[in-house]
Design an enzyme around this catalytic site. Structure first.
Site, short mmCIF file in Angstrom:
data_model
loop_
_atom_site.label_atom_id
_atom_site.label_comp_id
_atom_site.label_asym_id
_atom_site.label_seq_id
_atom_site.Cartn_x
_atom_site.Cartn_y
_atom_site.Cartn_z
N HIS A 1 -26.42 -21.06 64.24
CA HIS A 1 -26.22 -22.50 64.07
C HIS A 1 -25.69 -23.07 65.38
O HIS A 1 -24.90 -22.42 66.08
CB HIS A 1 -25.25 -22.77 62.91
CG HIS A 1 -25.19 -24.21 62.54
ND1 HIS A 1 -24.47 -25.13 63.28
CD2 HIS A 1 -25.80 -24.91 61.55
CE1 HIS A 1 -24.63 -26.33 62.74
NE2 HIS A 1 -25.44 -26.22 61.69
N ASN B 1 -25.61 -26.24 53.65
CA ASN B 1 -24.67 -25.64 54.59
C ASN B 1 -23.35 -26.40 54.44
O ASN B 1 -23.20 -27.49 54.99
CB ASN B 1 -25.22 -25.77 56.02
CG ASN B 1 -24.25 -25.24 57.07
OD1 ASN B 1 -23.24 -24.64 56.73
ND2 ASN B 1 -24.56 -25.48 58.34
N GLU C 1 -23.43 -25.10 66.01
CA GLU C 1 -21.96 -25.14 66.11
C GLU C 1 -21.43 -23.77 66.53
O GLU C 1 -20.45 -23.68 67.27
CB GLU C 1 -21.36 -25.59 64.76
CG GLU C 1 -21.55 -27.10 64.57
CD GLU C 1 -21.71 -27.55 63.13
OE1 GLU C 1 -21.33 -26.81 62.21
OE2 GLU C 1 -22.23 -28.66 62.94
N LYS D 1 -20.59 -25.74 55.66
CA LYS D 1 -19.72 -25.61 56.85
C LYS D 1 -18.30 -25.29 56.39
O LYS D 1 -18.14 -24.62 55.36
CB LYS D 1 -19.81 -26.86 57.71
CG LYS D 1 -21.26 -27.24 58.01
CD LYS D 1 -21.41 -28.24 59.09
CE LYS D 1 -22.90 -28.52 59.30
NZ LYS D 1 -23.16 -29.43 60.38
N GLU E 1 -33.11 -27.63 64.03
CA GLU E 1 -32.01 -28.59 63.91
C GLU E 1 -31.70 -29.19 65.28
O GLU E 1 -30.94 -28.59 66.06
CB GLU E 1 -30.76 -27.90 63.38
CG GLU E 1 -30.92 -27.29 62.01
CD GLU E 1 -29.59 -27.21 61.27
OE1 GLU E 1 -29.52 -27.71 60.15
OE2 GLU E 1 -28.63 -26.68 61.82
N SER F 1 -28.84 -34.43 59.55
CA SER F 1 -28.72 -35.69 58.81
C SER F 1 -29.83 -35.91 57.79
O SER F 1 -30.25 -37.04 57.54
CB SER F 1 -28.63 -36.88 59.78
OG SER F 1 -27.49 -36.75 60.61
N GLY G 1 -24.93 -34.10 61.86
CA GLY G 1 -23.68 -34.77 61.51
C GLY G 1 -23.51 -36.13 62.18
O GLY G 1 -22.42 -36.69 62.22
P1 PGA Z 1 -25.97 -32.40 58.67
O1 PGA Z 1 -25.82 -30.85 59.09
O2 PGA Z 1 -26.91 -32.46 57.52
O3 PGA Z 1 -24.56 -32.82 58.30
O4 PGA Z 1 -26.48 -33.12 59.87
C1 PGA Z 1 -26.93 -30.00 59.07
C2 PGA Z 1 -26.55 -28.66 59.65
O5 PGA Z 1 -25.77 -28.63 60.61
O6 PGA Z 1 -27.00 -27.59 59.18
#
Ligand code: PGA
Length: 259
Positions: free
Chosen positions: A99, A13, A101, A15, A171, A217, A177
């Site tokens: 997601h 992803n 976000e 983003k 998640e 992460s 993140g």
């Molecule tokens: P991350 O993001 O690996 O940077 O924690 C994962 C995601 O949001 O899909």
């Protein structure tokens, strides 16, 4: 993982990172590093503007392309939106939906996510449905309730015949993140619960066939341990997917665990 019953999927992803001009170099590196990958489906999900370039760059290999979002509406006066049919016309096969976000920053609700899931499944897209609890919810001990509500709402109205195309990504919001990962046992337990929900809704055979990912992460160091959990069938990877070499190491971990 349990490759006997379901596919392993390692999805990037990106983003709102990377540039169209960087796609070719990234793809060249990733293809070279994952040429021996046997046991897992690799998917790269860039921003909309890079979908054609990513798709073109991976056309000669088995790496798939996915979008990070789409509209719940079929077509019409929805300025700035992208429909499922438009993605399919570009030969895109996957779409990340719900997601955290998008839920937190753009007001997506369980209802919107459900409409998007149904719209994706009305075409040939495979939705990667994201669910997960906040830190507060984990601390209050309501992780299972929160995730159950999200999974059940997202799947409302999804017929049994389409369930094998569904991918769920657990998640935990507090792990995205932040560099904090759920322990493999914590992540494995929630993924096991998600499979139990699917079993209750669709029966044992279907629940065994649905791919469930962990995201938050995940990186080259912790991937192997997370993927050793029986109900974690792959990963949705943000930051660590921006480096082709680190992402390829996660793919390697998935292949080793499956070998
Ligand atoms: P991350 O993001 O690996 O940077 O924690 C994962 C995601 O949001 O899909």
């Amino acid at each position: 993982m349990n490759r006997k019953y379901r596919n392993t999927v390692i999805a990037a992803n990106w983003k709102m990172n990377m540039l169209p001009s960087q796609v070719k170099a990234y793809a060249g590196e990733l293809k070279a590093l994952t040429a021996q990958s046997k046991w897992c489906d690799i998917v790269v999900c860039p921003s909309f503007v890079m979908l054609p370039a990513v798709h073109k760059a991976f056309r000669d290999c088995r790496i798939g392309t996915g979008a990070q979002n789409m509209s719940e509406n079929e077509k019409g006066a929805f300025t700035g939106e992208v429909s499922a049919e438009q993605l399919v016309d570009l030969d895109i096969h996957y779409v990340i939906l719900g997601h955290s976000e998008r839920r937190q920053l753009y007001g997506e609700t369980d209802l919107t996510v459900n409409k998007k899931v149904l719209a994706a499944l009305n075409t040939n897209l495979r939705p990667i449905i994201c669910v997960g609890e906040s830190l507060l919810e984990r601390e209050m001990g309501v992780t299972a309730e929160r995730v159950t509500l999200q999974v059940k709402s997202a799947l409302s109205g999804v017929p049994l015949t389409k369930m094998r195309r569904v991918i769920i990504a657990y998640e935990p919001i507090w792990a995205i993140g932040t560099g904090k990962t759920a322990t493999s046992a914590e992540a494995g337990e929630v993924c096991n619960n998600i499979r139990a929900i699917i079993r209750n809704l669709y029966g044992a055979r279907t629940s065994r066939a649905v791919t469930i990912l962990y995201g938050g992460s995940m990186n080259a160091k912790n991937a192997r341990e997370l993927l050793s959990q029986p109900d974690i069938d792959g990963g949705l990877i943000g930051s660590a997917s921006l480096s082709p070499s680190e992402f390829a190491q996660i793919v390697d971990a998935a292949n080793q665990d499956n070998a």
